[in-house]
Design a protein around this motif. Structure first.
Motif, short mmCIF file in Angstrom:
data_model
loop_
_atom_site.label_atom_id
_atom_site.label_comp_id
_atom_site.label_asym_id
_atom_site.label_seq_id
_atom_site.Cartn_x
_atom_site.Cartn_y
_atom_site.Cartn_z
N GLU A 63 -33.36 -131.10 -48.49
CA GLU A 63 -34.22 -131.99 -48.74
C GLU A 63 -35.08 -131.79 -47.67
O GLU A 63 -36.40 -132.51 -47.63
N ARG A 64 -35.10 -131.03 -46.51
CA ARG A 64 -35.72 -131.06 -45.33
C ARG A 64 -36.37 -129.92 -44.80
O ARG A 64 -37.51 -129.82 -44.26
N GLN A 66 -37.59 -127.01 -45.88
CA GLN A 66 -38.77 -126.36 -46.30
C GLN A 66 -39.99 -127.06 -46.00
O GLN A 66 -41.06 -126.40 -45.50
N ASN A 67 -39.82 -128.53 -45.97
CA ASN A 67 -41.15 -129.32 -45.61
C ASN A 67 -41.33 -129.11 -44.20
O ASN A 67 -42.51 -129.24 -43.56
N PHE A 68 -40.08 -128.84 -43.37
CA PHE A 68 -40.57 -128.49 -41.84
C PHE A 68 -41.16 -127.40 -41.56
O PHE A 68 -41.95 -127.32 -40.78
N LYS A 69 -40.82 -126.29 -42.32
CA LYS A 69 -41.39 -125.22 -42.46
C LYS A 69 -42.93 -124.81 -42.88
O LYS A 69 -43.71 -124.21 -42.41
N GLN A 70 -43.31 -126.09 -43.61
CA GLN A 70 -44.59 -126.21 -43.93
C GLN A 70 -45.42 -127.11 -43.27
O GLN A 70 -46.30 -127.56 -43.73
N SER A 71 -44.74 -127.83 -42.22
CA SER A 71 -45.30 -128.81 -41.24
C SER A 71 -46.53 -128.26 -40.56
O SER A 71 -46.74 -127.30 -40.14
N ASP A 93 -36.80 -132.35 -36.57
CA ASP A 93 -36.82 -132.98 -38.03
C ASP A 93 -35.89 -134.39 -37.91
O ASP A 93 -34.70 -134.13 -37.58
#
Length: 308
Positions: A63-64, A66-71, A93
Motif C-alpha cells: 500500500e505504501r 510505491q507511492n513513497f518511491k514516487q513522492s 513513511d
C-alpha cells in the motif's frame, strides 16, 4: 553504552519483594537519567508481536512503498547535488491509527493492529502506575490527569517505515525532537537500527532488541513530575540498507486536559525549568505551540504556553 533494559515481569505479583523493589528503583533511575528504556517480559504475547511485524511489513509493500518511491521527497533527494542536505523534511513513511480506521481496506492489518493497540493501552496504564508509585503520587494520578477536561485521553499509533536511502548523509530519517505527549511505547525493528537518544550531550543508539517495547517519557510527564522525569531528545538516522519498521503508540492527555506539576512534587521540591518553573496549561494550547516548534528547544515551548 546501551539503552537500559528492564524485566517488567519483576514488578508483577510473581516477583519477590526484593526483586520488585530493585526493579522499581531501576525504572525510576532510567526515567530520571535517560527518559528512555526497553521493556522485556512486558506481557504482550510473542505470537501477536510476530503478527504485527508481518502485517506492517506487508501493508507497507502493498500500500505504501510505491507511492513513497514516487513522492516529491524521493525525487528531491535524487536530484540534490552532492554536498547539500534536504532540510525540514524526514525520510519517513507514516500512517496513524486510531480506534476507528474505516479507511484502511486491509482487514487483516486493521484487525491485528486493533488487537495490538488494546494490549499497548493496557501496558501504558501499567507503566503510568509504576511512575505514580515511584513519584509518590496516588495510584492513577497520571492517567486521571490525562483523562481530565471532560474527554478521554488520546491514544494513537504511528506506523512508520524508513526505507533504504540512496543518500543518507543528505537527509534526516527523523529530525531530533522531544515528544509532546505523555507515555510513548515503541515497537521497533529487530534488525535495522537508526534510532538515537541524547544523554549528557552525546547521542546513543537505541539498540534493536527482538520483541522488546521501548518506553520514553514525553513533555507532559516532565511537567507532571515537576522535572524529575525528563522528556528525552531523540532522532532517527537514514540508512542506506534495510527498511526500518517503527510502531510508536502514544498515550497523551485529552486536548482539554489541564496539565501542571503535581502539587505533592512542588511541595517536596523538583527540578523545574530553570528560572521560571513549569506552567499550568491546557494540553490543546501546548499542542498549538508544539506544532510550530517541535524541532526547536523545548523550554521556550513552556514559556510560550505560559503566556497564552
Amino acid at each position: 553504552m546501551a539503552i537500559p533494559v528492564v524485566d517488567f515481569s519483576k514488578v508483577g505479583n510473581g516477583a519477590s519483594p526484593e526483586e520488585r523493589a530493585a526493579t522499581m528503583a531501576l525504572i525510576a533511575k532510567h526515567c530520571e537519567e535517560w527518559g528512555f528504556f526497553q521493556l522485556v517480559n512486558h506481557g504482550i504475547s510473542e505470537e501477536l508481536l510476530e503478527r504485527v511485524k508481518k502485517v506492517c511489513t506487508e501493508f507497507f509493500k502493498l500500500e505504501r512503498e510505491q507511492n513513497f518511491k514516487q513522492s516529491p521527497l524521493f525525487k528531491s533527494l535524487s536530484d540534490l547535488p552532492d554536498g547539500q542536505k534536504l532540510e525540514n523534511v524526514d525520510w519517513e513513511d507514516v500512517i496513524t491509527l486510531l480506534d476507528h480506521n474505516s479507511l484502511i481496506s486491509c482487514l487483516h492489518f486493521r484487525d491485528t493492529m486493533a488487537e495490538y493497540r488494546a494490549e499497548l493501552r493496557k501496558l501504558a496504564g501499567q507503566v503510568m502506575e509504576v511512575m505514580d508509585e515511584n513519584l509518590g503520587l496516588p495510584k492513577s494520578y497520571i492517567k486521571n490527569a490525562f483523562n481530565s477536561g471532560g474527554e478521554e485521553a488520546f491514544f494513537g499509533t504511528k506506523v512508520s517505515h524508513y526505507p533504504p536511502c540512496p543518500k543518507p548523509e543528505m537527509v534526516n530519517g527523523l529530525r531530533a525532537h522531544t515528544d509532546a505527549g505523555g507515555v510513548i511505547m515503541l515497537f521497533q525493528d529487530d534488525v535495522v537500527g537508526g534510532l538515537e537518544v541524547l544523554k549528557d550531550g552525546e547521542w546513543f543508539d537505541v539498540q534493536p532488541m527482538r520483541n522488546s517495547i521501548v518506553i520514553n517519557t514525553g513533555d507532559q510527564v516532565e511537567v507532571l513530575s515537576n522535572g524529575r522525569y525528563k522528556s528525552a531528545w531523540h532522532r532517527v538516522q537514514a540508512k542506506p540498507d534495510g527498511n526500518r519498521r517503527s510502531i510508536a503508540s502514544f498515550y497523551n492527555p485529552s486536548m482539554k486536559a489541564t496539565i501542571a506539576p503535581a502539587p505533592q512534587l512542588v511541595e517536596n521540591g523538583g527540578v523545574g525549568v530553570e528560572a521560571f518553573g513549569y506552567p499550568e496549561f491546557v494540553f490543546g494550547d501546548y499542542m498549538s505551540v508544539y506544532a510550530e516548534q517541535k524541532f526547536d528547544p523545548k523550554e521556550p515551548r513552556f514559556q510560550a504556553v505560559r503566556a497564552m
